[in-house]
Design a protein around this motif. Structure first.
Motif, PDB file in Angstrom:
ATOM      1  N   VAL A  33       0.869  -1.172   0.000  1.00 53.45           N
ATOM      2  CA  VAL A  33       0.000   0.000   0.000  1.00 53.45           C
ATOM      3  C   VAL A  33       0.906   1.222   0.000  1.00 53.45           C
ATOM      4  O   VAL A  33       1.407   1.648   1.022  1.00 53.45           O
ATOM      5  CB  VAL A  33      -0.949   0.010   1.209  1.00 53.45           C
ATOM      6  N   VAL A  34       1.124   1.776  -1.179  1.00 59.70           N
ATOM      7  CA  VAL A  34       2.050   2.899  -1.297  1.00 59.70           C
ATOM      8  C   VAL A  34       1.461   4.139  -0.647  1.00 59.70           C
ATOM      9  O   VAL A  34       2.103   4.803   0.166  1.00 59.70           O
ATOM     10  CB  VAL A  34       2.379   3.169  -2.779  1.00 59.70           C
ATOM     11  N   GLN A  35       0.221   4.446  -0.987  1.00 61.97           N
ATOM     12  CA  GLN A  35      -0.410   5.630  -0.414  1.00 61.97           C
ATOM     13  C   GLN A  35      -1.916   5.535  -0.643  1.00 61.97           C
ATOM     14  O   GLN A  35      -2.378   5.031  -1.669  1.00 61.97           O
ATOM     15  CB  GLN A  35       0.136   6.907  -1.055  1.00 61.97           C
ATOM     16  N   ALA A  36      -2.659   6.010   0.331  1.00 59.89           N
ATOM     17  CA  ALA A  36      -4.117   6.069   0.217  1.00 59.89           C
ATOM     18  C   ALA A  36      -4.567   7.430   0.718  1.00 59.89           C
ATOM     19  O   ALA A  36      -4.018   7.968   1.685  1.00 59.89           O
ATOM     20  CB  ALA A  36      -4.773   4.944   1.018  1.00 59.89           C
ATOM     21  N   GLY A  37      -5.557   7.965   0.042  1.00 62.22           N
ATOM     22  CA  GLY A  37      -6.072   9.275   0.447  1.00 62.22           C
ATOM     23  C   GLY A  37      -7.560   9.358   0.196  1.00 62.22           C
ATOM     24  O   GLY A  37      -8.090   8.757  -0.742  1.00 62.22           O
ATOM     25  N   LEU A  38      -8.226  10.104   1.064  1.00 62.84           N
ATOM     26  CA  LEU A  38      -9.651  10.361   0.900  1.00 62.84           C
ATOM     27  C   LEU A  38      -9.816  11.835   0.554  1.00 62.84           C
ATOM     28  O   LEU A  38      -9.281  12.707   1.249  1.00 62.84           O
ATOM     29  CB  LEU A  38     -10.406  10.030   2.199  1.00 62.84           C
ATOM     30  N   TYR A  39     -10.546  12.118  -0.533  1.00 58.27           N
ATOM     31  CA  TYR A  39     -10.660  13.481  -1.051  1.00 58.27           C
ATOM     32  C   TYR A  39     -12.136  13.891  -1.104  1.00 58.27           C
ATOM     33  O   TYR A  39     -13.023  13.077  -1.371  1.00 58.27           O
ATOM     34  CB  TYR A  39     -10.054  13.570  -2.454  1.00 58.27           C
ATOM     35  N   ARG A  40     -12.322  15.191  -0.848  1.00 57.57           N
ATOM     36  CA  ARG A  40     -13.661  15.757  -0.944  1.00 57.57           C
ATOM     37  C   ARG A  40     -13.538  17.153  -1.532  1.00 57.57           C
ATOM     38  O   ARG A  40     -12.745  17.972  -1.045  1.00 57.57           O
ATOM     39  CB  ARG A  40     -14.315  15.823   0.447  1.00 57.57           C
ATOM     40  N   ASP A  41     -14.280  17.396  -2.636  1.00 56.42           N
ATOM     41  CA  ASP A  41     -14.252  18.693  -3.326  1.00 56.42           C
ATOM     42  C   ASP A  41     -12.839  19.087  -3.750  1.00 56.42           C
ATOM     43  O   ASP A  41     -12.457  20.260  -3.684  1.00 56.42           O
ATOM     44  CB  ASP A  41     -14.853  19.788  -2.444  1.00 56.42           C
ATOM     45  N   GLY A  42     -12.044  18.106  -4.147  1.00 53.95           N
ATOM     46  CA  GLY A  42     -10.709  18.373  -4.657  1.00 53.95           C
ATOM     47  C   GLY A  42      -9.637  18.527  -3.599  1.00 53.95           C
ATOM     48  O   GLY A  42      -8.500  18.854  -3.934  1.00 53.95           O
ATOM     49  N   HIS A  43      -9.951  18.288  -2.324  1.00 52.47           N
ATOM     50  CA  HIS A  43      -8.984  18.452  -1.239  1.00 52.47           C
ATOM     51  C   HIS A  43      -8.879  17.146  -0.458  1.00 52.47           C
ATOM     52  O   HIS A  43      -9.891  16.462  -0.247  1.00 52.47           O
ATOM     53  CB  HIS A  43      -9.388  19.593  -0.303  1.00 52.47           C
ATOM     54  N   ARG A  44      -7.675  16.854  -0.001  1.00 52.64           N
ATOM     55  CA  ARG A  44      -7.473  15.654   0.811  1.00 52.64           C
ATOM     56  C   ARG A  44      -7.989  15.923   2.216  1.00 52.64           C
ATOM     57  O   ARG A  44      -7.604  16.917   2.843  1.00 52.64           O
ATOM     58  CB  ARG A  44      -5.994  15.292   0.861  1.00 52.64           C
ATOM     59  N   VAL A  45      -8.814  15.006   2.680  1.00 55.13           N
ATOM     60  CA  VAL A  45      -9.373  15.154   4.026  1.00 55.13           C
ATOM     61  C   VAL A  45      -8.748  14.175   5.002  1.00 55.13           C
ATOM     62  O   VAL A  45      -8.810  14.397   6.226  1.00 55.13           O
ATOM     63  CB  VAL A  45     -10.905  14.983   4.005  1.00 55.13           C
ATOM     64  N   SER A  46      -8.143  13.095   4.509  1.00 50.47           N
ATOM     65  CA  SER A  46      -7.480  12.148   5.401  1.00 50.47           C
ATOM     66  C   SER A  46      -6.524  11.287   4.593  1.00 50.47           C
ATOM     67  O   SER A  46      -6.636  11.193   3.361  1.00 50.47           O
ATOM     68  CB  SER A  46      -8.486  11.263   6.140  1.00 50.47           C
ATOM     69  N   SER A  47      -5.588  10.651   5.321  1.00 53.12           N
ATOM     70  CA  SER A  47      -4.614   9.749   4.704  1.00 53.12           C
ATOM     71  C   SER A  47      -4.599   8.437   5.470  1.00 53.12           C
ATOM     72  O   SER A  47      -3.752   8.222   6.353  1.00 53.12           O
ATOM     73  CB  SER A  47      -3.207  10.370   4.700  1.00 53.12           C
ATOM     74  N   PRO A  48      -5.535   7.542   5.210  1.00 55.67           N
ATOM     75  CA  PRO A  48      -5.607   6.277   5.935  1.00 55.67           C
ATOM     76  C   PRO A  48      -4.333   5.456   5.745  1.00 55.67           C
ATOM     77  O   PRO A  48      -3.715   5.468   4.691  1.00 55.67           O
ATOM     78  CB  PRO A  48      -6.823   5.573   5.316  1.00 55.67           C
ATOM     79  N   ALA A  49      -3.964   4.738   6.801  1.00 55.21           N
ATOM     80  CA  ALA A  49      -2.735   3.942   6.761  1.00 55.21           C
ATOM     81  C   ALA A  49      -2.970   2.540   6.223  1.00 55.21           C
ATOM     82  O   ALA A  49      -2.025   1.897   5.762  1.00 55.21           O
ATOM     83  CB  ALA A  49      -2.116   3.859   8.157  1.00 55.21           C
ATOM     84  N   THR A  50      -4.199   2.036   6.284  1.00 52.04           N
ATOM     85  CA  THR A  50      -4.503   0.685   5.834  1.00 52.04           C
ATOM     86  C   THR A  50      -5.719   0.700   4.922  1.00 52.04           C
ATOM     87  O   THR A  50      -6.475   1.686   4.876  1.00 52.04           O
ATOM     88  CB  THR A  50      -4.765  -0.245   7.020  1.00 52.04           C
ATOM     89  N   LEU A  51      -5.925  -0.416   4.250  1.00 49.75           N
ATOM     90  CA  LEU A  51      -7.084  -0.519   3.381  1.00 49.75           C
ATOM     91  C   LEU A  51      -8.378  -0.516   4.176  1.00 49.75           C
ATOM     92  O   LEU A  51      -9.363   0.126   3.784  1.00 49.75           O
ATOM     93  CB  LEU A  51      -6.998  -1.799   2.541  1.00 49.75           C
ATOM     94  N   SER A  52      -8.400  -1.241   5.299  1.00 53.56           N
ATOM     95  CA  SER A  52      -9.627  -1.292   6.096  1.00 53.56           C
ATOM     96  C   SER A  52     -10.001   0.093   6.616  1.00 53.56           C
ATOM     97  O   SER A  52     -11.185   0.458   6.661  1.00 53.56           O
ATOM     98  CB  SER A  52      -9.449  -2.262   7.268  1.00 53.56           C
ATOM     99  N   GLU A  53      -9.018   0.890   6.982  1.00 55.12           N
ATOM    100  CA  GLU A  53      -9.297   2.246   7.453  1.00 55.12           C
ATOM    101  C   GLU A  53      -9.824   3.100   6.293  1.00 55.12           C
ATOM    102  O   GLU A  53     -10.727   3.930   6.477  1.00 55.12           O
ATOM    103  CB  GLU A  53      -8.017   2.860   8.019  1.00 55.12           C
ATOM    104  N   THR A  54      -9.286   2.881   5.099  1.00 56.16           N
ATOM    105  CA  THR A  54      -9.783   3.612   3.920  1.00 56.16           C
ATOM    106  C   THR A  54     -11.238   3.257   3.651  1.00 56.16           C
ATOM    107  O   THR A  54     -12.074   4.137   3.386  1.00 56.16           O
ATOM    108  CB  THR A  54      -8.928   3.266   2.691  1.00 56.16           C
ATOM    109  N   PHE A  55     -11.553   1.958   3.736  1.00 55.71           N
ATOM    110  CA  PHE A  55     -12.929   1.533   3.506  1.00 55.71           C
ATOM    111  C   PHE A  55     -13.872   2.171   4.520  1.00 55.71           C
ATOM    112  O   PHE A  55     -14.956   2.659   4.174  1.00 55.71           O
ATOM    113  CB  PHE A  55     -13.036   0.004   3.593  1.00 55.71           C
TER     114      PHE A  55
END
Length: 369
Positions: A33-55
């Motif tokens: 998992v190189v990098q994961a990010g959650l975006y809203r309206d073109g801005h990053r709101v969080s950077s989850p460390a794992t896939l389960s956290e991203t889900f």
């Protein structure tokens, strides 16, 4: 692809119970998992460390977009992604096995794209190819990278610095990835052009090792052609679906620009293959001419050697005649008829002279002397 639907309406429920998901946590923490990010309206709101956290965070924010980057992921990770985002099993199988040709396929709401990136290695003077698989959904984008190219961290930085473009959703990220892959072809084209220029100099300079270099570069151009030629059709396929999927007009312009660039690159690669074929033909002709010249020189040397051997053989035969006569009359026998003959000595001398003269005339007429 731009129509957003509630996630519950299209996503398949997780196939694993919580206990199984918890047991998969160690594999999710792997470096794939190189990098994961959650975006809203073109801005990053969080950077989850794992896939389960991203889900989990994406479920909590259904209006967001998840951008997940993986490099050589495990089967557990891909199966987890497939269960969460309802990815088609054939696409997941392709992503696991890699070594796929560039293609674009649509599975319901999900677009599956295979790209072949390339980079030029100056030290080795060769082209290195990487493979990239992209899953594009209504509110997610997943990249599975096999190889060093392309540098997706630069793509992420670029998009985060352009929130108005990132706000267009996963399609905009796909454009940025396509643009990065195609832009990465430009240094390769320049490097190959320099190699071809050097090869032409080596060919006419008589370098014996140039044939191997031509062959190796020709193989790389075959791979390069396999990477670029299908991409032209893929981009035209995307452009054909602009109206159907409501693609943003600005994004349409960007994709057309990428299509123009990849068409130009594909034409350059086709030209390289033809140039290398011509150079190989010229090199084969020059090598044949050089071999013919060497064979001619060898034949001339052999002819001259034969002429010398003829002369030596002729003089040896001429000198052998008096030697034979002298040897016969030098034997210690008392009953030889010519020993007590007054004219025996002049006769022997005359005989030797006559034989030598006769042999000389014969060899001279045959151009041995």
């Amino acid at each position: 692809m731009s129509d957003r639907r509630p996630r519950a309406a299209w996503r398949r429920p997780p196939a694993e119970p919580p206990a199984a998901a918890a047991s998969a946590e160690p594999s999710e923490a792997r470096p794939s998992v190189v990098q994961a990010g959650l975006y809203r309206d073109g801005h990053r709101v969080s950077s989850p460390a794992t896939l389960s956290e991203t889900f989990r965070q994406l479920r909590e924010h259904p209006d967001g977009m998840a951008w997940i980057g993986l490099q050589r992921p495990t089967e557990d990770e891909l199966h987890s992604l497939a269960a969460e985002f309802d990815l088609h099993e054939l696409a997941v199988e392709d992503a696991m096995e890699a070594h796929q040709r560039p293609k674009l396929e649509r599975y319901g709401d999900t677009l599956f794209v295979v790209l072949r990136a390339a980079r030029y290695l100056d030290a080795q003077e060769e082209v290195d190819f990487g493979e990239l698989h992209v899953f594009v959904g209504p509110d997610f984008l997943i990249t599975v990278r096999h190889g060093a190219a392309p540098d997706l961290s630069a793509v992420r930085r670029r998009m985060e610095q352009a929130p108005e473009l990132l706000a267009l959703g996963p399609e905009a990220v796909l454009y940025a990835i396509l643009d990065a892959v195609v832009d990465g072809y430009a240094p390769v084209v320049e490097g190959v052009q320099n190699d071809i220029d050097e090869i032409e100099t080596e060919v006419f300079g008589g370098d014996p090792a140039v044939s191997r270099r031509i062959y190796e570069l020709s193989r790389e151009m075959v791979e390069f052609q396999r990477a670029t030629r299908p991409l032209v059709g893929m981009l035209h396929g995307l452009m054909a679906g602009f109206a159907k999927y409501g693609t943003d007009e600005e994004l349409q312009r960007y994709l057309r620009d990428v299509a123009d660039h990849v068409t130009h690159t594909s034409e350059r690669v086709d030209g390289f293959r033809q140039a290398l074929t011509d150079i190989l033909t010229v090199n084969a002709t020059l090598v044949t001419q050089q071999q013919n010249a060497e064979m001619r020189a060898l034949a001339e040397a052999g002819f001259e050697q034969n002429e010398e051997i003829k002369k030596i053989s002729a003089w040896a035969a001429i000198l052998f005649a008096p030697t034979l006569v002298g040897t016969i009359y030098g034997m210690n026998f008392d009953s030889m008829p010519e020993l007590h003959w007054t004219g025996g000595y002049p006769f022997a001398i005359g005989l030797m002279g006559l034989v030598c003269t006769g042999l000389y005339v014969i060899f001279k007429r045959r151009d041995w002397l």
